[in-house]
Write an enzyme that holds these catalytic residues in place. Sequence first.
Site, mmCIF file in Angstrom:
data_model
loop_
_atom_site.group_PDB
_atom_site.id
_atom_site.type_symbol
_atom_site.label_atom_id
_atom_site.label_comp_id
_atom_site.label_asym_id
_atom_site.label_seq_id
_atom_site.Cartn_x
_atom_site.Cartn_y
_atom_site.Cartn_z
ATOM 1 N N ARG A 75 0.994 61.261 78.610
ATOM 2 C CA ARG A 75 1.814 62.440 78.797
ATOM 3 C C ARG A 75 1.284 63.627 78.023
ATOM 4 O O ARG A 75 0.371 63.476 77.251
ATOM 5 C CB ARG A 75 3.214 62.128 78.339
ATOM 6 C CG ARG A 75 3.508 62.767 77.084
ATOM 7 C CD ARG A 75 4.906 63.052 76.928
ATOM 8 N NE ARG A 75 5.239 64.351 77.215
ATOM 9 C CZ ARG A 75 5.799 64.752 78.273
ATOM 10 N NH1 ARG A 75 5.984 63.978 79.275
ATOM 11 N NH2 ARG A 75 6.213 65.939 78.408
ATOM 12 N N ASP B 230 -5.835 57.768 77.187
ATOM 13 C CA ASP B 230 -5.566 59.011 77.920
ATOM 14 C C ASP B 230 -5.748 60.227 77.009
ATOM 15 O O ASP B 230 -5.745 60.124 75.790
ATOM 16 C CB ASP B 230 -4.140 58.999 78.465
ATOM 17 C CG ASP B 230 -3.103 58.894 77.350
ATOM 18 O OD1 ASP B 230 -3.168 57.910 76.586
ATOM 19 O OD2 ASP B 230 -2.258 59.795 77.222
ATOM 20 N N GLU B 231 -5.909 61.362 77.653
ATOM 21 C CA GLU B 231 -5.880 62.690 77.025
ATOM 22 C C GLU B 231 -6.775 62.820 75.789
ATOM 23 O O GLU B 231 -6.332 63.273 74.729
ATOM 24 C CB GLU B 231 -4.441 63.067 76.669
ATOM 25 C CG GLU B 231 -3.582 63.305 77.888
ATOM 26 C CD GLU B 231 -2.234 63.911 77.553
ATOM 27 O OE1 GLU B 231 -1.814 64.845 78.258
ATOM 28 O OE2 GLU B 231 -1.570 63.454 76.601
ATOM 29 N N ILE B 232 -8.028 62.450 75.939
ATOM 30 C CA ILE B 232 -8.986 62.701 74.858
ATOM 31 C C ILE B 232 -9.186 64.215 74.750
ATOM 32 O O ILE B 232 -9.510 64.884 75.725
ATOM 33 C CB ILE B 232 -10.338 62.023 75.139
ATOM 34 C CG1 ILE B 232 -10.144 60.512 75.351
ATOM 35 C CG2 ILE B 232 -11.311 62.305 73.995
ATOM 36 C CD1 ILE B 232 -9.623 59.775 74.162
#
Length: 581
Positions: free
Chosen positions: A2, A336-338
């Site tokens: 998210r 996720d979301e590096i």
Amino acid sequence: MRGEKTFSSFLPLIISLSFFIFISQTNATNYPINIWPKPTTFNWPSPNSILLSPNFTISHPDHRYLTPAVNRYRNLILSEHHRPILTPSINLTSSTPLHNLIISISDVTSPLSHGVNESYTLSTPSSSAAAAYITAATVWGAMRGLETFSQLVYGKNPIRVAGGVYIHDQPIFMHRGVLLDTSRNFYGVDDLLRLIKAMSMNKLNVFHWHITDSHSFPLVVPSEPKLAGKGAYGNDMMYSRADVQKIVEFGLEYGVRVLPEIDMPAHTGSWAEAYPEIITCANKFWWPAGNSPSLAAEPGTGQLNPLIPKTYEVAKNVIHDTIVMFPDSLFHGGADEINSACWNTDPTIQKFVASNGTLSQLLEKFINNTLPEILSFNRTVVYWEDVILSANVKVNPSLLSPENVIMQTWNNGPNNTKQLVTSGYQVIVSSADYYYLDCGHGSFVGNDSRYDQPPGTDQGNGGSWCGPFKTWETIYNYDITYGLTDKEAQLVIGGEVALWSEQADSTVMDSRIWPRASAMAETLWSGNRDETGMKRYAEATDRLNEWRYRMVSRGIGAEPIQPLWCLKNPGMCNTVHSFTS
């Protein structure tokens, strides 16, 4: 996965695109009693009711988890005294009460696991002379049948049950879940147990527990006690090993698996309280002034540094202890979301990049060091789609074999689902456009000038990156295999609604999740179309309305979807006008 957007080893039991669109079932629209989620086959040729004996019993095979479920349901059936908003207009056919429900199970040894058979048949007699029967392949299917039977019971003095009913039922999708984030805000153990209880009522079978994130580390890891000791919000905001065992056991008694997620290497700022040396950009302001890039998708910075050997010592300890506590065959590794800017603040990473290294190579290094560790415990790994679909930092898909990796999609709707199944991965769908339950409540960021605009300014999505609010009808009408061929659809193993907790905690958990998660529960169990292939959200409205009231009477704080007047006046709150975008 998210954040504020800055901006195959298992196959489904019965899944194809055509099956999701069309389920062969008897139309129960006009029946005086309905089941949620609607069964795949519901026959009630002559609706009537029979009395239920106050000495009603349930005969069943002895089983560690079925026995407490039977005791629980027997108590519910005899004490709930459900009063439908509209009294069913059906005759009582016999004065002789129904005394017994007999459960038969063909395989009592099958564990609650990914892909377990949840099918069952249920029949009630037209008169009270005979018993009612549930026949199931497994204990877990029998639990689904018990829930269905409980919904056929209503009234007080006398208690009645629908008579002459025959149901054959099984889910379309094997994975039907709710994700709850317990890092951004803490939820007590009792809250998690109540969530599992409500999930079981709705025949959902996977509690995806997003335990840790940059904001807090509430899980007590025996070999790394400093992580929770320093990373939790407080001593009373931790989950001990005993807490986890209680939650997992409770789930088994309710037929709900607990899937743990330890999100890494991003979303790990909370680890820095114990080990600052392995975290980059920890405790920095998330979006510096000027032209500097943001260091995280939202406030709460910090990512594991793949170049530090200590990173893997700690990460492997966390993986080991988490897997020991959670027996499920799946383990969610996040990925996720590096955030490139966060990694680029670190001198060792700057040197690596200056020597022609890439950030994608850093992520590959991390995956290559941690994935084998997870697999060594005979687990299948779930990753967020970013790990191979991110535009900036991703790994080569050849590193992640579809034989032991499942992908969870949250971005770009059906398009990303298509990309993942085309690559051969099994997929869990959690599209933010349809299944994110936190959307539509605005931004949680303070000092936000978007909210200081002249009157008359278009407010757009109200500052919510994934707005608008996802209504139950939006959720109900989403086909998670949309745009896929039948062969591709076979790789979609199910879906999860997600409640991310930037603006949620135990005070609003029930109303944020229910009854919208109930909408997904029905579509993943028996589809969202009637026997003619038409979407059935119109007739589902009254059924969901009634089901919501029943959930509330069972202690679940589900929010209302309409005024009570609408349920007392069926169809009067519908529209007959067709709306288009």
